[in-house]
Design a protein around this motif. Structure first.
Motif, PDB file in Angstrom:
ATOM      1  N   LYS A 185       0.811  -1.215   0.000  1.00  0.00           N
ATOM      2  CA  LYS A 185       0.000   0.000   0.000  1.00  0.00           C
ATOM      3  C   LYS A 185       0.846   1.267   0.000  1.00  0.00           C
ATOM      4  O   LYS A 185       0.430   2.297  -0.542  1.00  0.00           O
ATOM      5  N   THR A 186       2.013   1.203   0.640  1.00  0.00           N
ATOM      6  CA  THR A 186       2.876   2.387   0.755  1.00  0.00           C
ATOM      7  C   THR A 186       4.288   2.024   0.347  1.00  0.00           C
ATOM      8  O   THR A 186       4.867   1.061   0.867  1.00  0.00           O
TER       9      THR A 186
ATOM     10  N   LEU B 179      -1.584  -0.395  -4.153  1.00  0.00           N
ATOM     11  CA  LEU B 179      -0.704   0.724  -3.832  1.00  0.00           C
ATOM     12  C   LEU B 179      -1.497   2.022  -3.801  1.00  0.00           C
ATOM     13  O   LEU B 179      -2.224   2.343  -4.739  1.00  0.00           O
ATOM     14  N   ARG B 180      -1.342   2.760  -2.707  1.00  0.00           N
ATOM     15  CA  ARG B 180      -2.057   4.020  -2.551  1.00  0.00           C
ATOM     16  C   ARG B 180      -1.116   5.217  -2.437  1.00  0.00           C
ATOM     17  O   ARG B 180      -1.496   6.336  -2.792  1.00  0.00           O
TER      18      ARG B 180
ATOM     19  N   ASP C  18      -1.075   5.054 -15.335  1.00  0.00           N
ATOM     20  CA  ASP C  18      -1.923   3.868 -15.489  1.00  0.00           C
ATOM     21  C   ASP C  18      -2.306   3.268 -14.143  1.00  0.00           C
ATOM     22  O   ASP C  18      -2.686   2.100 -14.068  1.00  0.00           O
ATOM     23  N   MET C  19      -2.208   4.067 -13.074  1.00  0.00           N
ATOM     24  CA  MET C  19      -2.503   3.569 -11.732  1.00  0.00           C
ATOM     25  C   MET C  19      -3.583   4.444 -11.095  1.00  0.00           C
ATOM     26  O   MET C  19      -3.298   5.302 -10.255  1.00  0.00           O
ATOM     27  N   PRO C  20      -4.849   4.242 -11.511  1.00  0.00           N
ATOM     28  CA  PRO C  20      -5.944   5.120 -11.064  1.00  0.00           C
ATOM     29  C   PRO C  20      -6.251   5.028  -9.578  1.00  0.00           C
ATOM     30  O   PRO C  20      -6.966   5.873  -9.037  1.00  0.00           O
ATOM     31  N   PHE C  21      -5.699   4.026  -8.899  1.00  0.00           N
ATOM     32  CA  PHE C  21      -5.974   3.823  -7.483  1.00  0.00           C
ATOM     33  C   PHE C  21      -5.030   4.605  -6.584  1.00  0.00           C
ATOM     34  O   PHE C  21      -5.220   4.651  -5.374  1.00  0.00           O
ATOM     35  N   LEU C  22      -3.986   5.234  -7.140  1.00  0.00           N
ATOM     36  CA  LEU C  22      -3.051   6.008  -6.330  1.00  0.00           C
ATOM     37  C   LEU C  22      -3.745   7.196  -5.682  1.00  0.00           C
ATOM     38  O   LEU C  22      -4.544   7.887  -6.308  1.00  0.00           O
TER      39      LEU C  22
ATOM     40  N   LEU D  74      -6.788  10.022  -6.822  1.00  0.00           N
ATOM     41  CA  LEU D  74      -5.756  10.958  -6.399  1.00  0.00           C
ATOM     42  C   LEU D  74      -6.293  12.001  -5.426  1.00  0.00           C
ATOM     43  O   LEU D  74      -7.335  12.609  -5.657  1.00  0.00           O
ATOM     44  N   LYS D  75      -5.551  12.202  -4.316  1.00  0.00           N
ATOM     45  CA  LYS D  75      -5.905  13.206  -3.316  1.00  0.00           C
ATOM     46  C   LYS D  75      -4.831  14.269  -3.147  1.00  0.00           C
ATOM     47  O   LYS D  75      -5.114  15.401  -2.788  1.00  0.00           O
ATOM     48  N   LEU D  76      -3.568  13.891  -3.392  1.00  0.00           N
ATOM     49  CA  LEU D  76      -2.450  14.809  -3.170  1.00  0.00           C
ATOM     50  C   LEU D  76      -1.332  14.498  -4.140  1.00  0.00           C
ATOM     51  O   LEU D  76      -0.951  13.337  -4.319  1.00  0.00           O
TER      52      LEU D  76
END
Length: 274
Positions: free
Chosen positions: A147-148, A169-170, A188-192, A214-216
């Motif tokens: 995840k990190t 992975l976030r 290509d990683m929309p879940f980040l 995405l948040k930040l």
């Protein structure tokens, strides 16, 4: 015990001296945690490996460059901190600890990671910052629950395309590397949720508006001529973010507006497993 005395005793292999360094840690702690950080240790006292129910082991800020094979006995270990030591290679015995959720390897001298790391399929947090990595080891892309990932302050120039396989992975920290372009695989990683590329050499940012999670995004201290476009509600930290507009072209010249908001670093405290 003074640090100078600890440093002297660390060279003495006798069981008495090693127990002295442990400061009378004779029995398994009730909280199943052993913290031997900053003890000037040059080897892990074997007595610790007898605590088979141990869940957390902190060995940060010592002089370790190897670990004993007896460490394999700690099969309940979930957190292992080996940061701020002298490891040039990750001891393979670490890869036998299959319950590990969090592994700290930052501030060592690692140039690679062993293929055996793929055995740690419960790993959710990996810190490999401030090492000697010139490329992100592809074995990291096989840690399916990760995840990190904190890989800042290395010498990374690119990221492997296999990274997109890490669908859990976030958060990815890549500050202080040698990236000359925004890593295409991250598009290509929309879940980040958090992307940090602070202090690199990126001159142009593609749009990140299509990344729904995405948040930040932290992109400060790059020689960029544009800010990355993001979806509504996403916080940007860098030049021409929310607080100031992007540069405007006037008579063929670019009028730069400087902005120097300091990015929020990764948390100083080490997280607990979820």
């Amino acid at each position: 015990m003074g640090n100078s005395l600890k440093a002297i005793l660390a060279f003495v292999p006798s069981e008495e001296c090693q127990k002295y360094l442990l400061e009378d840690l004779e029995e398994m702690p009730v909280d199943k945690m052993v913290d031997l950080s900053g003890r000037q240790l040059r080897r892990l006292p074997l007595h610790v490996c007898s605590f088979r129910e141990l869940v957390k082991l902190y060995l940060s800020d010592n002089n370790l460059n190897h670990l004993p094979p007896e460490l394999e006995q700690l099969q309940n270990l979930q957190i292992l901190a080996l940061d701020f030591n002298n490891f040039k290679a990750l001891p393979l015995v670490v890869c036998t600890l299959k319950q590990l959720c969090i592994l700290y390897l930052g501030n060592n001298k690692l140039c690679s990671l062993p293929l055996e790391l793929r055995l740690l399929q419960n790993l959710k947090t990996l810190w490999i910052e401030s090492n000697c990595l010139q490329c992100l080891p592809e074995v990291v892309c096989e840690l399916s629950l990760l995840k990190t990932l904190h890989a800042g302050s290395n010498a990374l120039r690119t990221l492997p395309t296999q990274l997109r396989c890490l669908q859990e992975l976030r958060t990815i920290w890549l500050s202080g590397n040698l990236l000359s372009e925004f890593p295409p695989v991250l598009l290509d990683m929309p879940f980040l949720e958090v992307i940090d590329v602070d202090c690199n050499s990126i001159r142009f940012f593609p749009s990140l508006a299509h990344l729904p999670g995405l948040k930040l995004v932290i992109y400060d201290h790059n020689p960029c001529r544009n800010a990355p476009k993001v979806a509504k509600g996403v916080r940007r930290v860098g030049r021409w973010s929310e607080e100031s507009p992007e540069p405007r072209k006037r008579s063929g010249a670019v009028i730069e507006i400087t902005f120097d908001e300091r990015p929020s670093p990764p948390p100083a405290t080490k997280p607990e497993p979820e």
